[in-house]
Write a protein that holds these residues in place. Sequence first.
Motif, PDB file in Angstrom:
ATOM      1  N   ALA A   1       0.827  -1.195   0.000  1.00  0.00           N
ATOM      2  CA  ALA A   1       0.000   0.000   0.000  1.00  0.00           C
ATOM      3  C   ALA A   1       0.868   1.254   0.000  1.00  0.00           C
ATOM      4  N   VAL A   2       2.115   1.166   0.448  1.00  0.00           N
ATOM      5  CA  VAL A   2       3.008   2.315   0.488  1.00  0.00           C
ATOM      6  C   VAL A   2       3.427   2.710  -0.926  1.00  0.00           C
ATOM      7  N   GLN A   3       3.576   1.730  -1.816  1.00  0.00           N
ATOM      8  CA  GLN A   3       3.980   2.016  -3.183  1.00  0.00           C
ATOM      9  C   GLN A   3       2.821   2.666  -3.932  1.00  0.00           C
ATOM     10  N   LYS A   4       3.093   3.833  -4.501  1.00  0.00           N
ATOM     11  CA  LYS A   4       2.059   4.520  -5.255  1.00  0.00           C
ATOM     12  C   LYS A   4       2.210   4.164  -6.722  1.00  0.00           C
ATOM     13  N   LYS A   5       1.090   4.136  -7.422  1.00  0.00           N
ATOM     14  CA  LYS A   5       1.113   3.827  -8.842  1.00  0.00           C
ATOM     15  C   LYS A   5       0.403   4.920  -9.608  1.00  0.00           C
ATOM     16  N   GLY A   6       0.843   5.122 -10.818  1.00  0.00           N
ATOM     17  CA  GLY A   6       0.183   6.056 -11.705  1.00  0.00           C
ATOM     18  C   GLY A   6      -0.826   5.314 -12.555  1.00  0.00           C
ATOM     19  N   ASN A   7      -1.655   6.072 -13.253  1.00  0.00           N
ATOM     20  CA  ASN A   7      -2.613   5.442 -14.159  1.00  0.00           C
ATOM     21  C   ASN A   7      -3.008   6.402 -15.265  1.00  0.00           C
ATOM     22  N   VAL A   8      -3.701   5.854 -16.260  1.00  0.00           N
ATOM     23  CA  VAL A   8      -4.229   6.634 -17.372  1.00  0.00           C
ATOM     24  C   VAL A   8      -5.725   6.399 -17.411  1.00  0.00           C
ATOM     25  N   LYS A   9      -6.476   7.481 -17.521  1.00  0.00           N
ATOM     26  CA  LYS A   9      -7.935   7.370 -17.549  1.00  0.00           C
ATOM     27  C   LYS A   9      -8.455   8.165 -18.736  1.00  0.00           C
ATOM     28  N   PHE A  10      -9.312   7.520 -19.539  1.00  0.00           N
ATOM     29  CA  PHE A  10      -9.929   8.181 -20.686  1.00  0.00           C
ATOM     30  C   PHE A  10     -11.279   8.729 -20.274  1.00  0.00           C
ATOM     31  N   GLU A  11     -11.544   9.983 -20.635  1.00  0.00           N
ATOM     32  CA  GLU A  11     -12.848  10.614 -20.418  1.00  0.00           C
ATOM     33  C   GLU A  11     -13.237  11.325 -21.707  1.00  0.00           C
ATOM     34  N   HIS A  12     -14.162  10.756 -22.428  1.00  0.00           N
ATOM     35  CA  HIS A  12     -14.631  11.273 -23.709  1.00  0.00           C
ATOM     36  C   HIS A  12     -13.451  11.444 -24.663  1.00  0.00           C
TER      37      HIS A  12
END
Length: 175
Positions: free
Chosen positions: A23-34
């Motif tokens: 839980a300490v390790q943070k992750k990035g992400n990609v999110k599509f919105e329209h």
Amino acid sequence: MGAQATLAVLLLFCSLVVNSSTAVQKKGNVKFEHKQFIMTCPEPGDWFKKQAKLKPSAETNNYTQTYNGKTKGLYHCKYKSTGGVENKYYFYVKGKGCANCLDVKPEHFAAAIVVDVVVTACVMLMVFRCTKKKSSASSKAAARPGGRPPPGQSEYEVLNRHTRSEEYSTVSRTG
């Protein structure tokens, strides 16, 4: 029995320790919105497409851009962790976006299936309850003992072998 309980508690404790360390390790992400996509870096930092530095948005953790054929590709963010070490987090963006698209989340899709099954079961139960025959003592006819028909002339009479002389009235017994 005591050893099994101890082993179960030990395994639960180990799983908690493993989950808390991840839980300490943070992750990035990609999110599509329209027609846009939003990339999220684990820490505030600088954004790059291939080697070119991108102009930062208001938040340095997120980078928002309109998606088209020219904006797909490899992105990364550079950030410094708590120890002063410079880290890179890579993103490869390729997808399809449109202005009138509807994003269906798996939770909503699963909820629609569950609601459909429950409503169908309720309708089946209502149909079963409404079509079940309701019996009462006065509507049933009394059963006759012996299962014989009532006395009287029957539609079908038994042929008498001695009085009939026609060709088809005799019973031929073979075998």
